[in-house]
Design a protein around this motif. Structure first.
Motif, PDB file in Angstrom:
ATOM      1  N   ARG A 172      31.029  33.492  39.302  1.00  0.00           N
ATOM      2  CA  ARG A 172      31.158  32.270  39.398  1.00  0.00           C
ATOM      3  C   ARG A 172      31.621  32.180  38.716  1.00  0.00           C
ATOM      4  NH1 ARG A 172      26.108  30.899  41.174  1.00  0.00           N
ATOM      5  NH2 ARG A 172      26.076  30.545  39.166  1.00  0.00           N
ATOM      6  N   ARG A 173      31.812  32.678  37.363  1.00  0.00           N
ATOM      7  CA  ARG A 173      32.772  32.101  35.321  1.00  0.00           C
ATOM      8  C   ARG A 173      34.312  33.023  35.787  1.00  0.00           C
ATOM      9  NH1 ARG A 173      29.567  35.612  32.987  1.00  0.00           N
ATOM     10  NH2 ARG A 173      31.362  36.933  32.978  1.00  0.00           N
ATOM     11  N   ILE A 174      33.811  33.851  36.736  1.00  0.00           N
ATOM     12  CA  ILE A 174      35.254  34.921  36.766  1.00  0.00           C
ATOM     13  C   ILE A 174      36.264  33.266  37.757  1.00  0.00           C
ATOM     14  CG2 ILE A 174      37.074  36.423  37.964  1.00  0.00           C
ATOM     15  CD1 ILE A 174      34.091  38.122  37.075  1.00  0.00           C
ATOM     16  N   ALA A 175      35.952  32.825  38.781  1.00  0.00           N
ATOM     17  CA  ALA A 175      36.528  32.011  39.881  1.00  0.00           C
ATOM     18  C   ALA A 175      36.900  30.662  38.396  1.00  0.00           C
ATOM     19  CB  ALA A 175      35.909  31.495  40.755  1.00  0.00           C
ATOM     20  N   GLN A 176      36.731  30.354  38.184  1.00  0.00           N
ATOM     21  CA  GLN A 176      36.705  29.164  37.384  1.00  0.00           C
ATOM     22  C   GLN A 176      37.155  29.721  36.251  1.00  0.00           C
ATOM     23  OE1 GLN A 176      33.037  28.824  35.571  1.00  0.00           O
ATOM     24  NE2 GLN A 176      32.306  27.244  37.268  1.00  0.00           N
ATOM     25  N   GLN A 177      37.408  30.544  36.008  1.00  0.00           N
ATOM     26  CA  GLN A 177      39.114  31.577  34.473  1.00  0.00           C
ATOM     27  C   GLN A 177      39.996  32.060  35.122  1.00  0.00           C
ATOM     28  OE1 GLN A 177      36.610  34.215  32.750  1.00  0.00           O
ATOM     29  NE2 GLN A 177      35.429  33.225  31.107  1.00  0.00           N
ATOM     30  N   ALA A 178      40.042  32.147  36.212  1.00  0.00           N
ATOM     31  CA  ALA A 178      40.665  32.625  36.973  1.00  0.00           C
ATOM     32  C   ALA A 178      41.796  33.167  36.184  1.00  0.00           C
ATOM     33  CB  ALA A 178      42.193  31.328  37.341  1.00  0.00           C
ATOM     34  N   LEU A 179      41.173  34.981  36.440  1.00  0.00           N
ATOM     35  CA  LEU A 179      41.853  35.721  35.574  1.00  0.00           C
ATOM     36  C   LEU A 179      42.737  36.431  36.649  1.00  0.00           C
ATOM     37  CD1 LEU A 179      39.023  37.656  34.906  1.00  0.00           C
ATOM     38  CD2 LEU A 179      40.177  35.734  32.730  1.00  0.00           C
ATOM     39  N   SER A 180      43.486  37.248  36.066  1.00  0.00           N
ATOM     40  CA  SER A 180      44.805  37.585  36.799  1.00  0.00           C
ATOM     41  C   SER A 180      44.037  39.679  37.327  1.00  0.00           C
ATOM     42  CB  SER A 180      45.679  38.204  36.279  1.00  0.00           C
ATOM     43  OG  SER A 180      45.793  38.560  35.200  1.00  0.00           O
ATOM     44  N   ALA A 181      44.306  39.322  38.450  1.00  0.00           N
ATOM     45  CA  ALA A 181      44.847  41.249  38.542  1.00  0.00           C
ATOM     46  C   ALA A 181      44.813  42.389  37.611  1.00  0.00           C
ATOM     47  CB  ALA A 181      45.357  41.247  40.039  1.00  0.00           C
ATOM     48  N   GLU A 182      45.793  42.531  36.603  1.00  0.00           N
ATOM     49  CA  GLU A 182      45.677  43.203  35.932  1.00  0.00           C
ATOM     50  C   GLU A 182      44.763  42.333  34.455  1.00  0.00           C
ATOM     51  OE1 GLU A 182      48.209  40.983  37.105  1.00  0.00           O
ATOM     52  OE2 GLU A 182      49.689  42.045  38.094  1.00  0.00           O
ATOM     53  N   GLN A 183      44.329  41.702  34.095  1.00  0.00           N
ATOM     54  CA  GLN A 183      43.411  41.140  33.207  1.00  0.00           C
ATOM     55  C   GLN A 183      41.993  41.742  33.728  1.00  0.00           C
ATOM     56  OE1 GLN A 183      43.582  36.980  33.575  1.00  0.00           O
ATOM     57  NE2 GLN A 183      44.662  36.738  31.285  1.00  0.00           N
ATOM     58  N   GLU A 184      41.659  41.520  35.594  1.00  0.00           N
ATOM     59  CA  GLU A 184      40.570  41.847  35.371  1.00  0.00           C
ATOM     60  C   GLU A 184      40.160  43.036  35.126  1.00  0.00           C
ATOM     61  OE1 GLU A 184      36.681  42.385  36.768  1.00  0.00           O
ATOM     62  OE2 GLU A 184      37.557  40.739  35.647  1.00  0.00           O
ATOM     63  N   ALA A 185      41.123  44.298  35.674  1.00  0.00           N
ATOM     64  CA  ALA A 185      41.383  45.690  35.474  1.00  0.00           C
ATOM     65  C   ALA A 185      41.850  46.213  34.439  1.00  0.00           C
ATOM     66  CB  ALA A 185      42.545  45.865  36.240  1.00  0.00           C
ATOM     67  N   GLU A 186      41.973  45.837  33.588  1.00  0.00           N
ATOM     68  CA  GLU A 186      42.187  45.568  31.561  1.00  0.00           C
ATOM     69  C   GLU A 186      40.164  45.032  31.644  1.00  0.00           C
ATOM     70  OE1 GLU A 186      42.203  46.980  28.119  1.00  0.00           O
ATOM     71  OE2 GLU A 186      43.289  46.671  29.512  1.00  0.00           O
ATOM     72  N   ARG A 187      39.601  44.439  31.900  1.00  0.00           N
ATOM     73  CA  ARG A 187      38.255  44.644  31.883  1.00  0.00           C
ATOM     74  C   ARG A 187      37.292  45.341  32.192  1.00  0.00           C
ATOM     75  NH1 ARG A 187      33.306  41.224  33.333  1.00  0.00           N
ATOM     76  NH2 ARG A 187      33.865  41.549  35.218  1.00  0.00           N
ATOM     77  N   GLN A 188      37.757  46.147  33.644  1.00  0.00           N
ATOM     78  CA  GLN A 188      36.757  46.729  34.240  1.00  0.00           C
ATOM     79  C   GLN A 188      37.131  48.440  33.462  1.00  0.00           C
ATOM     80  OE1 GLN A 188      35.115  46.814  36.341  1.00  0.00           O
ATOM     81  NE2 GLN A 188      35.199  44.845  36.998  1.00  0.00           N
TER      82      GLN A 188
END
Length: 342
Positions: A172-188
């Protein structure tokens, strides 16, 4: 050779979420963000289930690979992983999984059961820590190991429920923050680095704690053994001292018991003719036993001065002595003097 370490794969549950976010981002260029459709919501909800199924398949494959190893090889790999602080990670190459596979091949092995018991508290803590840093893939893997090691463990259901709840909150938090694919990959990538660092430190601390506990138990056992040996040595010394005292202490003089004897008849011995002619004197100490009826038996010469001159007559005289009856046999000694002028 140890099993190859599994590379950290992107989380399967993120794929539908990222797809939905990408659609929202494109739509935002010309209009406001539309609400998610029921199909999209259902797809997002199914992400965690798909991830769990994929991870279960991977764990099953790892278990099958370990099952192909022999007992001796599993035991050696388990010992090596334990010594190198690979207690529960990396997946497929850690002490816990080796000993679980070994337990399946040797169910009655007490040493294996002891190791698994020692590792369980640390495995539960590691599962909670992975959940708290939102490393849900690792948290599910560790929770699965808890269930394999002890299906009735009191923390098993709590861990699984808390992981699912934390994962839904993160979605839910990720959907609310609308992270980009690049941001999520970096987070991973950051998450993978944090996982490796955290696991190394956690396992190092756990190994140190286990070593400390084992050292304490070993020292306590050594102290107990030293105390037992010292106690046995003291007991042996006491027995030896008692034996020496028994040997060195003179036996109580049989004559001491004679105070209870009351003579009825003690005729004097006959004086040897040759000794009388030579006007020779002397004395003989005779030991004898008074029977309950007062008669004398077992008369023998203990000491004679001079020797063999008055012995026979002294013993013959004592054998004719009579005493008042006594409750039990009494052994005593009497000295008989021979004097030509007596």
């Amino acid at each position: 050779m140890f099993l190859n370490k599994q590379a950290s794969a992107p989380r399967p549950w993120l794929r539908p979420v990222l797809a939905a976010l990408l659609a929202l981002t494109v739509a935002a260029c010309g209009a406001d963000k539309p609400a998610a459709s029921p199909d999209e919501a259902a797809t997002a909800d199914s992400g965690s289930e798909a991830a769990a199924g994929t991870q279960a398949a991977e764990q099953a494959a790892q278990a099958d690979a370990l099952a192909e190893l022999g007992v001796d090889e599993l035991r050696e790999r388990g010992r090596t992983a334990y010594a190198e602080s690979r207690l529960y990670a990396p997946a497929g190459d850690n002490a816990l999984e080796y000993y679980l596979a070994l337990r399946e091949k040797s169910p009655g092995d007490a040493a294996v059961a002891s190791v698994l018991t020692d590792l369980m508290p640390m495995l539960v803590i590691a599962t909670e820590q992975a959940r708290d840093r939102e490393d849900f893939e690792e948290a599910r893997r560790l929770a699965g190991l808890v269930a394999r090691a002890d299906p009735d463990h009191p923390a098993r259901q709590r861990l699984q429920a808390s992981i699912s709840g934390a994962e839904e909150a993160a979605q839910r938090r990720i959907a609310q923050q609308a992270l980009s694919a690049e941001q999520e990959a970096e987070r991973q990538r950051q998450l993978a680095a944090e996982r490796e660092k955290a696991q190394a430190e956690q396992q190092r601390q756990a190994a140190e704690e286990l070593a400390r506990q084992q050292r304490t138990e070993r020292e306590a056992a050594e102290r107990a053994e030293a105390g037992r040996v010292a106690e046995e040595q003291r007991a042996a010394e006491q027995r030896a001292a008692q034996q020496r005292q028994t040997v060195q202490s003179p036996a109580p003089a049989p004559a001491a018991a004679a105070t209870a004897l009351r003579p009825l008849s003690t005729p004097a011995p006959r004086y040897p003719v040759d000794a009388l002619r030579a006007a020779q004197s002397g004395e003989v100490q005779v030991e004898f036993t008074v029977a309950p009826d007062g008669s004398v038996s077992d008369a023998r010469v203990v000491r004679a001065n001079p020797p063999r001159i008055f012995d026979r007559e002294a013993v013959a005289a004592v054998r004719r002595w009579r005493f008042e009856p006594v409750p039990e046999p009494v052994t005593t000694r009497r000295t008989i003097a021979f004097s030509p002028g007596g």
